[in-house]
Design a protein around this motif. Structure first.
Motif, mmCIF file in Angstrom:
data_model
loop_
_atom_site.group_PDB
_atom_site.id
_atom_site.type_symbol
_atom_site.label_atom_id
_atom_site.label_comp_id
_atom_site.label_asym_id
_atom_site.label_seq_id
_atom_site.Cartn_x
_atom_site.Cartn_y
_atom_site.Cartn_z
ATOM 1 N N UNK A 8 35.597 55.556 39.997
ATOM 2 C CA UNK A 8 34.725 56.276 40.918
ATOM 3 C C UNK A 8 33.454 55.463 41.155
ATOM 4 N N UNK A 9 33.051 55.383 42.432
ATOM 5 C CA UNK A 9 31.858 54.640 42.804
ATOM 6 C C UNK A 9 32.111 53.175 43.088
ATOM 7 N N UNK A 10 33.341 52.707 42.807
ATOM 8 C CA UNK A 10 33.646 51.287 43.002
ATOM 9 C C UNK A 10 33.771 50.959 44.488
ATOM 10 N N UNK A 20 41.849 46.316 57.590
ATOM 11 C CA UNK A 20 41.360 46.569 56.238
ATOM 12 C C UNK A 20 39.873 46.874 56.341
ATOM 13 N N UNK A 21 39.453 47.999 55.747
ATOM 14 C CA UNK A 21 38.065 48.443 55.877
ATOM 15 C C UNK A 21 37.374 48.471 54.513
ATOM 16 N N UNK A 67 37.095 44.241 45.731
ATOM 17 C CA UNK A 67 36.077 43.719 46.640
ATOM 18 C C UNK A 67 35.748 42.275 46.229
ATOM 19 N N UNK A 68 36.531 41.331 46.765
ATOM 20 C CA UNK A 68 36.340 39.919 46.465
ATOM 21 C C UNK A 68 36.116 39.147 47.756
ATOM 22 N N UNK A 69 35.639 37.927 47.643
ATOM 23 C CA UNK A 69 35.398 37.099 48.833
ATOM 24 C C UNK A 69 36.709 36.784 49.551
ATOM 25 N N UNK A 74 40.121 37.969 54.371
ATOM 26 C CA UNK A 74 41.344 38.503 54.957
ATOM 27 C C UNK A 74 41.038 39.657 55.902
ATOM 28 N N UNK A 75 40.116 40.543 55.488
ATOM 29 C CA UNK A 75 39.732 41.677 56.337
ATOM 30 C C UNK A 75 39.096 41.190 57.634
#
Length: 217
Positions: A8-10, A20-21, A67-69, A74-75
């Motif tokens: 939660x909160x991540x 991809x959002x 949540x990576x670079x 890709x998004x």
């Protein structure tokens, strides 16, 4: 029992076809798997950053990314490709306007009409009521969309009288049926399902990766 990969909160990335959002996990729960209630799997309530709360939804873990670079790149690529596709679509639409006059001259005898029997209408109304009550359909469906379209194609292909009377239409008949197959496969998950049906949809895709959507619904 599968352990939760996200908390939660991540801050995460979430698939919402075709893009991809960026999203944030609001809540996580262990819920029974649709076709295996004894097995519990993690579900996540996500909020898409920059979007209204009405878009918040429960998703399977398979739709989430860390949540990576790399995932951010890709998004961004998917977003750029979508913009290019949108520009091309607008260009095609502009060109199609120039063909409208010619299309309007098509004789009424070449137009298709579908007469829906009363028995089928009643079934459609019954299914609509089930959706309103949020009752999920039993999958895989029998007969499936794939089977129905192919039965319809075979019936018309075997009807010699139909061939004689509607030869101009039958030239494109195979292409129309194939187009309906492809349209259903592409649009079911994004346009034709209610939000509460998408969890079941995701589970079916995962368990039947070797089948088309039209063979499951």
């Amino acid at each position: 029992k599968k352990m939760s990969k996200y908390s939660v909160g991540e801050r995460v990335f979430a698939h919402h076809y075709p893009l991809i959002y960026e999203a944030k996990i609001l809540k996580t729960e262990m819920r029974p798997e649709h076709n295996n209630p004894s097995n519990k799997i993690p579900m996540y309530l996500v909020h898409y950053l920059g979007w209204k709360e009405t878009w918040d939804e429960w998703v399977l873990e398979e739709r989430l990314l860390k949540f990576t670079s790399e995932n951010q790149a890709m998004a961004q690529k998917l977003a750029d490709d979508s913009k290019k596709s949108s520009k091309k679509r607008k260009k095609d639409e502009a060109e199609s306007k120039g063909r409208k006059r010619k299309a309007s001259e098509v004789s009424s005898k070449d137009k298709w009409s579908i007469d829906i029997p009363m028995s089928l209408r009643k079934k459609l109304v019954k299914n609509r009521n089930k959706i309103a009550e949020k009752n999920l359909v039993v999958l895989p469906s029998t007969p499936s969309v794939f089977e129905i379209l192919n039965m319809y194609l075979k019936e018309n292909s075997d009807d010699s009288e139909t061939h004689t009377k509607s030869s101009s239409n039958l030239i494109y008949f195979d292409e129309v049926i194939e187009g309906l197959h492809q349209y259903f496969n592409k649009c079911l998950g994004t346009l034709l399902l209610y939000r509460f049906e998408r969890v079941q949809y995701a589970e079916q895709l995962q368990k039947n990766s070797n089948k088309q959507v039209s063979e499951l619904y």
